[in-house]
Design an enzyme around this catalytic site. Sequence first.
Site, mmCIF file in Angstrom:
data_model
loop_
_atom_site.group_PDB
_atom_site.id
_atom_site.type_symbol
_atom_site.label_atom_id
_atom_site.label_comp_id
_atom_site.label_asym_id
_atom_site.label_seq_id
_atom_site.Cartn_x
_atom_site.Cartn_y
_atom_site.Cartn_z
ATOM 1 N N ASP A 1 -12.565 15.601 -2.791
ATOM 2 C CA ASP A 1 -12.580 16.908 -3.454
ATOM 3 C C ASP A 1 -13.886 16.987 -4.244
ATOM 4 O O ASP A 1 -14.735 16.094 -4.126
ATOM 5 C CB ASP A 1 -11.338 17.023 -4.363
ATOM 6 C CG ASP A 1 -10.883 18.468 -4.552
ATOM 7 O OD1 ASP A 1 -11.753 19.332 -4.756
ATOM 8 O OD2 ASP A 1 -9.666 18.719 -4.510
ATOM 9 N N ASP B 1 -3.306 4.472 -1.765
ATOM 10 C CA ASP B 1 -4.156 4.948 -0.662
ATOM 11 C C ASP B 1 -3.977 6.455 -0.482
ATOM 12 O O ASP B 1 -3.245 6.907 0.391
ATOM 13 C CB ASP B 1 -3.751 4.182 0.613
ATOM 14 C CG ASP B 1 -4.471 4.673 1.858
ATOM 15 O OD1 ASP B 1 -5.565 5.239 1.740
ATOM 16 O OD2 ASP B 1 -3.917 4.471 2.960
ATOM 17 N N THR C 1 -9.695 4.725 11.217
ATOM 18 C CA THR C 1 -9.578 3.852 12.397
ATOM 19 C C THR C 1 -8.889 4.575 13.558
ATOM 20 O O THR C 1 -8.863 4.079 14.671
ATOM 21 C CB THR C 1 -8.810 2.550 12.060
ATOM 22 O OG1 THR C 1 -7.710 2.874 11.199
ATOM 23 C CG2 THR C 1 -9.696 1.550 11.359
ATOM 24 N N LYS D 1 0.851 -1.194 0.000
ATOM 25 C CA LYS D 1 0.000 0.000 0.000
ATOM 26 C C LYS D 1 0.886 1.243 0.000
ATOM 27 O O LYS D 1 1.735 1.412 0.867
ATOM 28 C CB LYS D 1 -0.906 -0.001 1.242
ATOM 29 C CG LYS D 1 -1.851 1.188 1.285
ATOM 30 C CD LYS D 1 -2.761 1.141 2.496
ATOM 31 C CE LYS D 1 -2.149 1.722 3.733
ATOM 32 N NZ LYS D 1 -1.927 3.173 3.711
ATOM 33 N N LYS E 1 -6.840 8.539 -0.566
ATOM 34 C CA LYS E 1 -8.101 9.009 0.049
ATOM 35 C C LYS E 1 -8.598 10.307 -0.588
ATOM 36 O O LYS E 1 -8.790 11.312 0.099
ATOM 37 C CB LYS E 1 -7.925 9.212 1.556
ATOM 38 C CG LYS E 1 -7.448 7.995 2.312
ATOM 39 C CD LYS E 1 -7.320 8.269 3.799
ATOM 40 C CE LYS E 1 -6.791 7.087 4.575
ATOM 41 N NZ LYS E 1 -5.403 6.723 4.313
ATOM 42 N N ARG F 1 3.035 -0.446 10.749
ATOM 43 C CA ARG F 1 4.116 -0.478 11.736
ATOM 44 C C ARG F 1 4.405 -1.841 12.367
ATOM 45 O O ARG F 1 5.584 -2.134 12.604
ATOM 46 C CB ARG F 1 3.849 0.615 12.794
ATOM 47 C CG ARG F 1 4.060 2.012 12.199
ATOM 48 C CD ARG F 1 3.411 3.097 13.025
ATOM 49 N NE ARG F 1 1.961 3.045 12.919
ATOM 50 C CZ ARG F 1 1.128 3.945 13.429
ATOM 51 N NH1 ARG F 1 1.627 4.979 14.109
ATOM 52 N NH2 ARG F 1 -0.175 3.844 13.281
HETATM 53 O O1 C5P Z 1 1.059 1.394 11.001
HETATM 54 P P1 C5P Z 1 -0.379 0.998 10.887
HETATM 55 O O2 C5P Z 1 -0.597 -0.496 10.804
HETATM 56 O O3 C5P Z 1 -1.249 1.668 11.945
HETATM 57 O O4 C5P Z 1 -0.807 1.595 9.469
HETATM 58 C C1 C5P Z 1 -2.128 1.657 9.027
HETATM 59 C C2 C5P Z 1 -2.150 2.209 7.639
HETATM 60 O O5 C5P Z 1 -3.506 2.237 7.195
HETATM 61 C C3 C5P Z 1 -1.635 3.631 7.487
HETATM 62 O O6 C5P Z 1 -0.963 3.687 6.240
HETATM 63 C C4 C5P Z 1 -2.888 4.490 7.439
HETATM 64 O O7 C5P Z 1 -2.718 5.628 6.615
HETATM 65 C C5 C5P Z 1 -3.874 3.544 6.792
HETATM 66 N N1 C5P Z 1 -5.286 3.782 7.112
HETATM 67 C C6 C5P Z 1 -5.784 3.772 8.387
HETATM 68 N N2 C5P Z 1 -7.108 3.992 8.621
HETATM 69 C C7 C5P Z 1 -7.940 4.188 7.599
HETATM 70 C C8 C5P Z 1 -7.442 4.199 6.294
HETATM 71 C C9 C5P Z 1 -6.111 3.973 6.083
HETATM 72 O O8 C5P Z 1 -5.034 3.554 9.329
HETATM 73 N N3 C5P Z 1 -9.230 4.327 7.821
#
Ligand code: C5P
Length: 229
Positions: free
Chosen positions: A68, A63, A121, A37, A65, A205
């Site tokens: 606009d 990703d 989230t 991603k 998002k 992460r």
């Molecule tokens: O590091 P981590 O596992 O928290 O990363 C989650 C990834 O998912 C990040 O790249 C974040 O931008 C993306 N994301 C998110 N919540 C959303 C949409 C995308 O955490 N609703």
Amino acid sequence: MSHDTMKDRIMVALDVNSQAEALAMRDTLADSVGWLKVGLRLFVAEGPSLISKLSKTHNIFLDLKFHDIPNTVAQAIESAGALGVQMVNVHAGGGKPMLEAASKVAKAFPNMKLIAVTVLTSDTMPKEQALQLALARAKLAKDAGLDGVVCSVHEAAHIKEVCGSDFITVTPGIRWGNQNTQDQQRIADPKTAVEHGSDYLVIGRPILQADSPKQAAEEAANMMSQAKI
Ligand code: C5P
């Protein structure tokens, strides 16, 4: 379900700063995951040329998002389609006209799934409120012709009930063991995510910062394959 099927449902969030770091992580992960991603940080830093390099070995979820006016978002979707990515997203908060415009353009790229972010989230709103908003936005996305949504694991099963089992759910906020939740609020482990109907797990992460990213990815796939479904 087998480990091999599950690894193709893992999307590693390549939240790194440079092309060199992204390619090194791609090589480290190799075929332990099916998807990469590319989000805001990396795309702003490195742009489309990185996408074509990563596309050689993995499916790509762009990703960004988009949120606009309909015309601007439709043009951005067209550009994403031309890049050849397998998934792209918009923010459902952009409303029905924006979702419909995006969906119309995306139909010209049958190999690219268009999905909508429902509620981040990381949002701190109460869980029940997040569920209601995510459900309303998922219905909006479904009616506008999108392929699915990004939501938390806690909402995935409800969304499938309302929008149908074919409506794709992509869930970030994945953590397991005693991992740090960081800025995520509505989290779940890989096994629970699959049990709740998540089609794709976005993991950043917990894999990027692991001592062995490949081992962490394999661990996630193993946990997913233990799901009782
Ligand atoms: O590091 P981590 O596992 O928290 O990363 C989650 C990834 O998912 C990040 O790249 C974040 O931008 C993306 N994301 C998110 N919540 C959303 C949409 C995308 O955490 N609703």
